[in-house]
Design a protein around this motif. Structure first.
Motif, PDB file in Angstrom:
ATOM      1  N   ASP A  74       0.845  -1.098  -0.055  1.00  0.00           N
ATOM      2  CA  ASP A  74      -0.145  -0.033   0.100  1.00  0.00           C
ATOM      3  C   ASP A  74       0.927   1.356   0.003  1.00  0.00           C
ATOM      4  O   ASP A  74       0.258   2.335   0.098  1.00  0.00           O
ATOM      5  CB  ASP A  74      -1.050  -0.087   1.122  1.00  0.00           C
ATOM      6  CG  ASP A  74      -0.316  -0.066   2.499  1.00  0.00           C
ATOM      7  OD1 ASP A  74       1.076  -0.127   2.614  1.00  0.00           O
ATOM      8  OD2 ASP A  74      -1.191   0.085   3.508  1.00  0.00           O
ATOM      9  N   ASP A  75       2.244   1.022  -0.020  1.00  0.00           N
ATOM     10  CA  ASP A  75       3.133   2.254   0.009  1.00  0.00           C
ATOM     11  C   ASP A  75       3.200   2.505  -1.726  1.00  0.00           C
ATOM     12  O   ASP A  75       3.915   1.876  -2.397  1.00  0.00           O
ATOM     13  CB  ASP A  75       4.355   1.795   0.448  1.00  0.00           C
ATOM     14  CG  ASP A  75       5.564   2.897   0.373  1.00  0.00           C
ATOM     15  OD1 ASP A  75       5.072   4.055  -0.074  1.00  0.00           O
ATOM     16  OD2 ASP A  75       6.620   2.471   0.548  1.00  0.00           O
ATOM     17  N   TYR A  76       2.387   3.418  -2.114  1.00  0.00           N
ATOM     18  CA  TYR A  76       2.359   3.602  -3.498  1.00  0.00           C
ATOM     19  C   TYR A  76       2.700   5.265  -3.883  1.00  0.00           C
ATOM     20  O   TYR A  76       2.317   5.929  -3.014  1.00  0.00           O
ATOM     21  CB  TYR A  76       0.926   3.431  -4.261  1.00  0.00           C
ATOM     22  CG  TYR A  76       0.828   3.578  -5.700  1.00  0.00           C
ATOM     23  CD1 TYR A  76       1.306   2.588  -6.582  1.00  0.00           C
ATOM     24  CD2 TYR A  76       0.372   4.878  -6.306  1.00  0.00           C
ATOM     25  CE1 TYR A  76       1.321   2.883  -8.039  1.00  0.00           C
ATOM     26  CE2 TYR A  76       0.211   5.042  -7.524  1.00  0.00           C
ATOM     27  CZ  TYR A  76       0.816   4.151  -8.246  1.00  0.00           C
ATOM     28  OH  TYR A  76       0.542   4.642  -9.646  1.00  0.00           O
ATOM     29  N   GLU A  77       3.626   5.404  -4.803  1.00  0.00           N
ATOM     30  CA  GLU A  77       3.914   6.857  -5.224  1.00  0.00           C
ATOM     31  C   GLU A  77       4.205   6.734  -6.811  1.00  0.00           C
ATOM     32  O   GLU A  77       4.734   5.822  -7.336  1.00  0.00           O
ATOM     33  CB  GLU A  77       4.965   7.235  -4.558  1.00  0.00           C
ATOM     34  CG  GLU A  77       5.589   8.698  -4.925  1.00  0.00           C
ATOM     35  CD  GLU A  77       6.868   9.014  -3.798  1.00  0.00           C
ATOM     36  OE1 GLU A  77       7.565   9.935  -4.408  1.00  0.00           O
ATOM     37  OE2 GLU A  77       6.953   8.432  -2.914  1.00  0.00           O
ATOM     38  N   GLU A  78       3.856   7.888  -7.343  1.00  0.00           N
ATOM     39  CA  GLU A  78       4.118   8.159  -8.663  1.00  0.00           C
ATOM     40  C   GLU A  78       4.653   9.534  -8.897  1.00  0.00           C
ATOM     41  O   GLU A  78       4.100  10.463  -8.306  1.00  0.00           O
ATOM     42  CB  GLU A  78       3.232   7.617  -9.920  1.00  0.00           C
ATOM     43  CG  GLU A  78       1.665   8.232  -9.773  1.00  0.00           C
ATOM     44  CD  GLU A  78       0.924   7.922 -10.909  1.00  0.00           C
ATOM     45  OE1 GLU A  78       0.139   8.778 -11.166  1.00  0.00           O
ATOM     46  OE2 GLU A  78       0.431   6.801 -10.968  1.00  0.00           O
ATOM     47  N   GLY A  96       5.410  -0.452  -3.069  1.00  0.00           N
ATOM     48  CA  GLY A  96       6.237  -1.157  -2.015  1.00  0.00           C
ATOM     49  C   GLY A  96       7.799  -0.739  -1.885  1.00  0.00           C
ATOM     50  O   GLY A  96       8.010   0.316  -1.897  1.00  0.00           O
ATOM     51  N   ASN A  97       8.610  -1.805  -2.276  1.00  0.00           N
ATOM     52  CA  ASN A  97       9.880  -1.254  -2.265  1.00  0.00           C
ATOM     53  C   ASN A  97      10.577  -1.457  -3.672  1.00  0.00           C
ATOM     54  O   ASN A  97      11.767  -1.393  -4.023  1.00  0.00           O
ATOM     55  CB  ASN A  97      10.871  -2.212  -1.130  1.00  0.00           C
ATOM     56  CG  ASN A  97      10.966  -3.816  -1.751  1.00  0.00           C
ATOM     57  OD1 ASN A  97      10.162  -4.135  -2.553  1.00  0.00           O
ATOM     58  ND2 ASN A  97      11.749  -4.567  -1.155  1.00  0.00           N
ATOM     59  N   MET A  98       9.671  -1.572  -4.694  1.00  0.00           N
ATOM     60  CA  MET A  98      10.082  -1.638  -6.122  1.00  0.00           C
ATOM     61  C   MET A  98       9.745  -0.383  -6.670  1.00  0.00           C
ATOM     62  O   MET A  98       8.667   0.250  -6.724  1.00  0.00           O
ATOM     63  CB  MET A  98       9.243  -2.786  -6.903  1.00  0.00           C
ATOM     64  CG  MET A  98       9.587  -4.091  -6.366  1.00  0.00           C
ATOM     65  SD  MET A  98      11.325  -4.538  -6.538  1.00  0.00           S
ATOM     66  CE  MET A  98      11.439  -4.598  -8.605  1.00  0.00           C
ATOM     67  N   VAL A  99      10.861  -0.050  -7.749  1.00  0.00           N
ATOM     68  CA  VAL A  99      10.953   1.373  -8.500  1.00  0.00           C
ATOM     69  C   VAL A  99      10.647   1.020  -9.872  1.00  0.00           C
ATOM     70  O   VAL A  99      11.751   0.279 -10.277  1.00  0.00           O
ATOM     71  CB  VAL A  99      11.895   2.282  -7.793  1.00  0.00           C
ATOM     72  CG1 VAL A  99      11.807   3.650  -8.786  1.00  0.00           C
ATOM     73  CG2 VAL A  99      11.857   2.677  -6.650  1.00  0.00           C
TER      74      VAL A  99
END
Length: 124
Positions: A4-8, A34-37
């Motif tokens: 649920d840690d989402y950013e764009e 999450g921890n993937m970019v």
């Protein structure tokens, strides 16, 4: 770093080597889940200047936590494929060369256009 840690957002890739191109424009977008970019970018080098050697793309939006690789293409000079290597742990840059190991910045000319996608892990 949960799902649920989402950013764009956007980021600005900057190409360098031994020296830097005189004039360049970089644009990119990223998603962090999450921890993937997951990111993509385009760099247009309109004036090569004195740059040479391996290409280094600086300005990743998050520090990477493990070494990574990716792929890309040069679309304006000779259509060669790009190998993205050595995204060194704990850094905000990666190396980019041609698949034939030729130094990326040794072969570019004015108005070279590089398109690439990368994904990597971060601890942020």
């Amino acid at each position: 770093n949960t799902l649920d840690d989402y950013e764009e957002g956007t980021w600005t890739p900057v190409l360098s080597g031994s020296g830097s191109p005189t004039t360049q424009t970089g644009t990119g977008k990223y998603q962090k889940i999450g921890n993937m970019v997951y990111l993509n970018g385009v760099i247009l080098v309109s004036n090569v200047g004195t740059v040479s050697g391996s290409g280094i793309v600086n300005g990743l939006p998050f520090t990477n936590s493990v070494q990574f690789s990716g792929c890309g293409a040069e679309s304006s000079v000779n259509g060669k494929s790009l190998a993205i290597r050595k995204g060194a742990t704990g850094q905000t840059y990666f190396d980019m060369n041609y698949y034939d190991n030729a130094g990326l910045c040794n072969g570019i000319t004015n108005n070279s256009n590089f398109i690439f996608s990368v994904y990597y892990q971060t601890s942020q």
